[in-house]
Write a protein that holds these residues in place. Structure first.
Motif, short mmCIF file in Angstrom:
data_model
loop_
_atom_site.label_atom_id
_atom_site.label_comp_id
_atom_site.label_asym_id
_atom_site.label_seq_id
_atom_site.Cartn_x
_atom_site.Cartn_y
_atom_site.Cartn_z
N ILE A 182 6.21 7.76 -5.39
CA ILE A 182 5.61 8.89 -6.13
C ILE A 182 5.84 10.20 -5.35
O ILE A 182 6.19 11.23 -5.93
CB ILE A 182 4.10 8.65 -6.37
N VAL A 183 5.70 10.14 -4.03
CA VAL A 183 5.91 11.33 -3.19
C VAL A 183 7.35 11.82 -3.32
O VAL A 183 7.61 13.02 -3.47
CB VAL A 183 5.56 11.02 -1.71
N VAL A 184 8.31 10.89 -3.30
CA VAL A 184 9.72 11.28 -3.43
C VAL A 184 9.96 11.90 -4.82
O VAL A 184 10.64 12.93 -4.94
CB VAL A 184 10.66 10.08 -3.20
N ALA B 88 3.22 4.56 -3.40
CA ALA B 88 2.81 5.95 -3.11
C ALA B 88 4.00 6.75 -2.58
O ALA B 88 4.17 7.93 -2.93
CB ALA B 88 1.66 5.96 -2.10
N SER B 89 4.83 6.12 -1.75
CA SER B 89 6.01 6.82 -1.21
C SER B 89 6.98 7.17 -2.32
O SER B 89 7.59 8.25 -2.32
CB SER B 89 6.71 5.96 -0.16
N TYR C 164 0.82 -1.21 0.00
CA TYR C 164 0.00 0.00 0.00
C TYR C 164 0.86 1.27 0.00
O TYR C 164 0.54 2.25 -0.66
CB TYR C 164 -0.94 -0.03 1.22
N THR C 165 1.98 1.24 0.74
CA THR C 165 2.70 2.50 0.96
C THR C 165 3.92 2.72 0.07
O THR C 165 4.27 3.87 -0.18
CB THR C 165 3.16 2.60 2.44
N ILE C 166 4.58 1.63 -0.37
CA ILE C 166 5.84 1.83 -1.11
C ILE C 166 5.63 2.55 -2.46
O ILE C 166 6.31 3.54 -2.74
CB ILE C 166 6.61 0.50 -1.29
#
Lengths: 174, 179
Positions: free
Chosen positions: B92-94, B89-90, B85-87
């Motif tokens: 993309i955030v970076v 999205a993370s 779930y988080t990798i």
């Protein structure tokens, strides 16, 4: 500031609050005010990037970590984001029933309402860092109205603001 | 109730978690539908996990993801689901954070980013407002208004964590009137 300290500071913000926006005032207090490893503009940028990406709003701590210490900092931010989720599993099993007690719910509700005040307070320095013209003030007001009153997705609001900012630059540049 | 493979579980949480923007509630609804449709969990189980996820520390939707995946495939399931779930999205955030660094001095990109930052101010205040709105029912308005005003005032002298603790303590003694 060591990576481990950065992780602990971000964990303090994520593990002591109940959702993404609630952790913002704590992170600002620790990283912008006390330790000065982040600026208000970077904190606002971190929130903006998280709002433009899929996933929970709390994922902005990954961007905060990146601003503070590059890719290792982003990894520390990710760890701080996910750690409470794993701690929540035994917590839910152990005290799930007690958390539904009216007094416990009332305690949590009081903390949530207080956090709303803190969130507003944390927006003030971000406004000082980014809202410098009447045009940008109108964008901030429009964004508030769009999200609070009409529930337009924040990613659409940010996209519209980007377009307006670019249009302003192109028009003034002519 | 059936038990899926770890790959199937991670794939589902990755797909749903990384295709929803904004409210975590959307993710919760979509995940609940998906896991109940596949017979991995029942709707009452999902409802209970969401209720508990809202009152335990941390991001609500992440606690929901971890708890439901744990119920489906124990700790390996919880770890796989949270990572899935988080990798992405993370990452993309970076990438977006990097883009911010590269575009902020651009003649057009810079003002565009500055305008986006201004919109964030409004979005953050709206996040606070949306926490308050459900607590403005008749009978709760004075309590809610008092708590928000008190938090605004004492935050001048106290660190945020102390303000939250005070809010909780005040909430413990001044309970919301039940309808």
């Amino acid at each position: 500031m060591s990576l481990f300290t950065l992780y602990l500071v971000m964990l303090k913000a994520t593990v002591t609050t109940l959702n993404g926006p609630m952790s913002l005032p704590i992170l600002r207090d620790e990283l912008v005010v006390k330790r000065r490893v982040l600026t208000d503009a970077q904190l606002a940028a971190a929130v903006a990037t998280a709002q433009s990406a899929p996933g929970p709003m709390g994922i902005y701590v990954v961007s905060v970590g990146y601003f503070a210490a590059g890719i290792p900092g982003a990894a520390a931010g990710w760890l701080a984001l996910v750690t409470p989720a794993f701690l929540a599993i035994p917590l839910m099993n152990a005290i799930g029933a007690r958390l539904r007690h009216p007094r416990a719910r009332s305690f949590l509700d009081g903390a949530v309402v207080a956090s709303a005040g803190l969130i507003v307070v944390s927006a003030i320095p971000l406004a000082r860092a980014s809202v410098h013209t009447p045009f940008r003030a109108s964008i901030a007001l429009g964004a508030f109205a769009a999200v609070a009153l009409t529930r337009v997705p924040s990613v659409a609001v940010i996209a519209a603001a980007l377009a307006l900012g670019a249009a302003e630059a192109l028009l003034l540049g002519r | 109730v059936t038990r899926p493979s770890l790959a199937k579980l991670a794939s589902l949480y990755c797909r749903i978690g990384n295709s929803t923007f904004g409210s975590g509630m959307t993710t919760v609804v979509l995940l609940s539908e998906a896991v109940t449709r596949r017979g991995w969990l029942t709707q009452p189980q999902c409802d209970l996990f969401y209720a508990l996820a809202r009152v335990v520390p941390g991001t609500n939707v992440l606690a929901f993801v971890a708890a439901t995946a744990h119920a489906i495939r124990s700790w390996t399931g919880a770890v796989a689901a949270v990572i899935a779930y988080t990798i992405p999205a993370s990452a993309i955030v970076v990438a977006l954070t990097l883009a911010y660094g590269q575009w902020r001095d651009h003649p057009v990109g810079g003002p565009a980013i500055a305008a986006a930052m201004s919109s964030i101010v409004g979005i953050i205040v709206a996040a606070g407002w949306l926490l308050v709105v459900p607590r403005l029912r008749p009978g709760s308005r004075i309590r809610t208004g008092t708590f928000v005003a008190a938090a605004l005032i004492v935050s001048v002298w106290l660190p945020p964590l102390a303000v939250l603790a005070l809010g909780g303590a005040a909430g413990y003694f001044w309970r919301e009137r039940q309808p």
